[in-house]
Design an enzyme around this catalytic site. Sequence first.
Site, PDB file in Angstrom:
ATOM      1  N   GLY A  84      -0.018   2.573   7.620  1.00  0.00           N
ATOM      2  CA  GLY A  84       0.111   1.773   8.831  1.00  0.00           C
ATOM      3  C   GLY A  84       0.634   0.374   8.615  1.00  0.00           C
ATOM      4  N   LYS A  85       1.424   0.157   7.571  1.00  0.00           N
ATOM      5  CA  LYS A  85       1.920  -1.196   7.290  1.00  0.00           C
ATOM      6  C   LYS A  85       2.912  -1.646   8.359  1.00  0.00           C
ATOM      7  CE  LYS A  85       3.562  -0.065   3.295  1.00  0.00           C
ATOM      8  NZ  LYS A  85       3.169   1.364   3.313  1.00  0.00           N
ATOM      9  N   THR A  86       3.834  -0.759   8.724  1.00  0.00           N
ATOM     10  CA  THR A  86       4.842  -1.133   9.721  1.00  0.00           C
ATOM     11  C   THR A  86       4.251  -1.229  11.116  1.00  0.00           C
ATOM     12  OG1 THR A  86       6.537  -0.044   8.373  1.00  0.00           O
ATOM     13  CG2 THR A  86       7.083  -0.506  10.668  1.00  0.00           C
ATOM     14  N   GLY A 109       0.809  -1.202   0.000  1.00  0.00           N
ATOM     15  CA  GLY A 109       0.000   0.000   0.000  1.00  0.00           C
ATOM     16  C   GLY A 109       0.840   1.246   0.000  1.00  0.00           C
ATOM     17  N   PRO A 110       0.228   2.394  -0.183  1.00  0.00           N
ATOM     18  CA  PRO A 110       0.985   3.656  -0.226  1.00  0.00           C
ATOM     19  C   PRO A 110       1.578   4.003   1.130  1.00  0.00           C
ATOM     20  CG  PRO A 110      -1.376   4.065  -0.316  1.00  0.00           C
ATOM     21  CD  PRO A 110      -1.206   2.600  -0.424  1.00  0.00           C
ATOM     22  N   SER A 155      -7.002   3.040 -18.515  1.00  0.00           N
ATOM     23  CA  SER A 155      -8.372   3.102 -17.998  1.00  0.00           C
ATOM     24  C   SER A 155      -9.119   4.362 -18.396  1.00  0.00           C
ATOM     25  CB  SER A 155      -8.328   3.004 -16.466  1.00  0.00           C
ATOM     26  OG  SER A 155      -7.607   4.088 -15.920  1.00  0.00           O
ATOM     27  N   LYS A 171     -10.408   5.050  -6.578  1.00  0.00           N
ATOM     28  CA  LYS A 171     -11.204   5.869  -7.494  1.00  0.00           C
ATOM     29  C   LYS A 171     -12.574   6.192  -6.896  1.00  0.00           C
ATOM     30  CE  LYS A 171      -8.810   4.152 -11.601  1.00  0.00           C
ATOM     31  NZ  LYS A 171      -8.889   3.402 -12.864  1.00  0.00           N
ATOM     32  N   GLY A 177       2.326   5.581   4.724  1.00  0.00           N
ATOM     33  CA  GLY A 177       1.540   6.176   5.783  1.00  0.00           C
ATOM     34  C   GLY A 177       0.227   5.516   6.096  1.00  0.00           C
TER      35      GLY A 177
END
Length: 1017
Positions: free
Chosen positions: A490-492, A485-486, A919, A962, A488
């Site tokens: 919350g992955k870490t 994911g982008p 797209s 989107k 910030g």
Amino acid sequence: MLKALSSSCFQGRLRLSARFPSAAVNVGEGRSPLLRVLGSLTSRRGGSSVFWRKAFFCSEPDDGSEPLAEAKAEEESEATANVAAEGGGAEEADSKASSAIVSMNPRPEDYLSVIALPLPHRPLFPGFYMPIYVKDPKLLAALVENRKRSVAYAGAFLLKDEPEIDVNVASGETDKSVYDLKGKELFKRLHEVGTLAQITSIQGDQVVLIGHRRLRITEMVDEEPLTVKVDHLKEEAYNKDDDIIKATAFEVISTLRDVLKTSSLWRDHVQTYTQARSIQFHIGDFNYPRLADFGAAISGANKLLCQQVLEELNVYKRLKLTLELVKKEMEISKIQESIAKAIEEKVSREQRRYLLTEQLKAIKKELGMEKDDKTALTAKFRERLEPNKDRCPPDVLQVIEEELTKLQMLEPVSSEFNVTRNYLDWLTSLPWGNYSTENFDVHRAQKILDEDHYGLSDVKERILEFIAVGKLRGASQGKIICLSGPPGVGKTSIGRSIARALDRKFYRFSVGGLADVAEIKGHRRTYIGAMPGKMVQCLKSVGTANPLVLIDEIDKLGRGHAGDPASALLELLDPEQNINFLDHYLDVPIDLSKVLFVCTANVTETIPNPLLDRMEVISLAGYITDEKMHIARDYLEKTIREACGIKPDQVEVTGTALLSLIENYCREAGVRNLQKHIEKIYRKIALQLVRRGLSNEPEVDSQKIDLQESSSTSEEAVEIVGDGQIGKNIDASASSVQANEIVSEETEHATSHDAAVESSEEPEQVATNLLYCLTIKGILHFFVEVANKGTNNVGEAVGSDVDKVVIDVSNLVDFVGKPVFHAERIYDQTPVGVVMGLAWNALGGSTLYIETTLVEQGEGKCALHLTGQLGDVMKESAQIAHTVARAILLEKEPKNQFFATSKCHLHVPAGATPKEGPSAGCTMITSMLSLALNKPVKKDLAMTGEVTLTGRILPIGGVKEKTIAARRSNVKTIIFPSANRRDFDELADNVKEGLDVRFVDNYNQILELAFESEDAK
């Protein structure tokens, strides 16, 4: 008498020179036959070299030294008389030979012009040797020639420093500048006073000089080599019996004696000087002037100070200058001695400590109280391995035993000993078979995950599934999960929450930019500084074999000359291989099957496919506005407020302010930028509160303040009230304490009567104390009233501190500055040729307008011009859209020849942003048809989808992003491909709320939705 003695000695020298062997008189092979006869007579008479030396150095000294002893003069006179008795013919020959010798061997004082030799470092004193290097070939040849002609004297003069050169700073450029100086330039740089030096030897370019007497330059005779006229200087007459001169000389001798005791370098100088005097008696006796020269010459003083001693002709002044120099040397010697003593003591102390330590080890070893290093290390390793020995694999135990045996046979000083010791240290430190107890409580895990993070339902659901499977099986297996994911989102941080929910140890390491395989697999033990890989370090650090390992930035792996770390991770992240993971350093298999791996990545496209195939990818699309509001309220604001030391009742951030902050400043998919902006707001609030004079520090107890105030005014109260008014003379301090106790009790119980009842003092004492207390209280009350009247402004400020600091939309700009983002929606109602599309970017998602306009129209003008930094794929989509739009227009309105006769211009703002992707096909077709039909599209409509040449709508990615972008722009109707229905259904209800989503398979369906008739509206 002295003159007569000197004259006789001189005559004796002349006559005796004729009797000396031919080698003593350097006249070469072409000497006269008369000299050969004189030489043979001298040999027959048995002339002595010692006798010759005594006769030769009998000249009268011109430097103030005394003549030689009278006995030596008499001996030389007798020798002269014996030579004269040889006959008249011999006397005539002697007179001729004497005249020849005088011309070839003149006395030192007879040299009135000499070759000038520059001395760069120190002046030459009479009686001292000095080697110098002569780099000028002409000057060196002249010295050699003069020496051959028995003119073995030159003038040695100290070289003056250049004005910009510091005398005290040594420089390698000095010698080079001396060698370059010649002629008049060298003459100007020489000191006037120097020394007449005898050339004792020449070896290569090294010339050894010995000083004789002082000289003063009068004028220059020749430039190359530099030859100058000189005057021979003599010391001023002095009284040898003068007490001051004697005292000064004795002090110099005493100081020199002290210095010689401490400095070996000075002793070497004295020895050299003594040897010189024993060989060259003509330098004079060791008198007061020689003493001064001696002290200055052997000192390490500055060269200019030594030059002052050389130039001084007054004996007393010269002795004083020398005394100053040797005193300085004495102080330097003392400092040197103290430094040497301190270092010697330190070294001796360390050596003594080392010897005592070794003796203690030997004694303890003999008594059995202590084992040697190898035995102690072996015992330590066995003790460390003992708790996990039963769970340790047999092959690992075998390796450990072999290494322990090897350690016993190695010497501690060998390099292999350290390698083996470190290897055993790592082997015995690993948690072989030691697993931490896991918590399989699903409800507890759900609570922990919700406490730490809002949203992220996909990740939380996957972790709860993992816990549920572990609870049913009774044991858990390791998994490899990749959170994509982008930045910030919350992955870490979610990794820490998962570890806390599972009660597992947590270990994190980043592989971003990693280009060395040894970081993963470890180094070979043979390398210097070898270490195991990250996983072995992880197991040693956490102490369990089933931790949660977070591998950060796995999409940013590097690749260099040391190998490909992505390929090394294949073994680590493969459930079928990591059960026997082999580290290069340990070289024994390690079971990593129980480890839960969580990897993080921003994009999965850069992860190699073999590595991506081994991981279970969970995409984190980002947060919508509602989710950001919840996160800001429930998590960020609370944490930041506590970190800034602000109380909840001191500040209020309205919901509209947070909404404006999210939409106009923090549109990113993550919340890291939102956190930074909230921190900025609270920092400014803290500054405002401090400027108002408010502090949230723990308040001091009010009773203690009352006690201090009462104590500070008690003495003044005693002086005002007096002993007579109180009624009894009591000690001021005791009364103060008693009064303070009563005041504090009044504050606590609110009545003075209860305090009086509880007091066990006498009635008279109680009355006195009450009267005293009332007096103090009255005075304090008076001062408080006066202070309050004079500080109305302060009271108003304190009262204003109670008011909250409110942050709303009106003053948000004062805290975070001007908005960064502006409204993406440009048109309330899109005009003809303009359609809103949906795009995905690094910030999550955004709306994108596609504009088409007519450039010119006419026969054969069919063309399409593209702008807006479109990528290759997007340019192809525009060409496809142009073809499909022409086909649809021809089908719907056969008579409309718009595309056949029109040149169109398609633009995608903003022009500075690169755009790429397929797209936007359906949006481009709709924009072209809107221009061709001269109809605007439906209001509040956005679409996305890839179109084929036959009009089929293909699926796209980034449905959630989107959709969030459409909600942010207040879009009511969204058109998605039918293949994306499943993606949309998986979205949260709050994301789908209020949206009319239409799913299409063919573009004709979009045409009907985009250009609905007024009746349908």
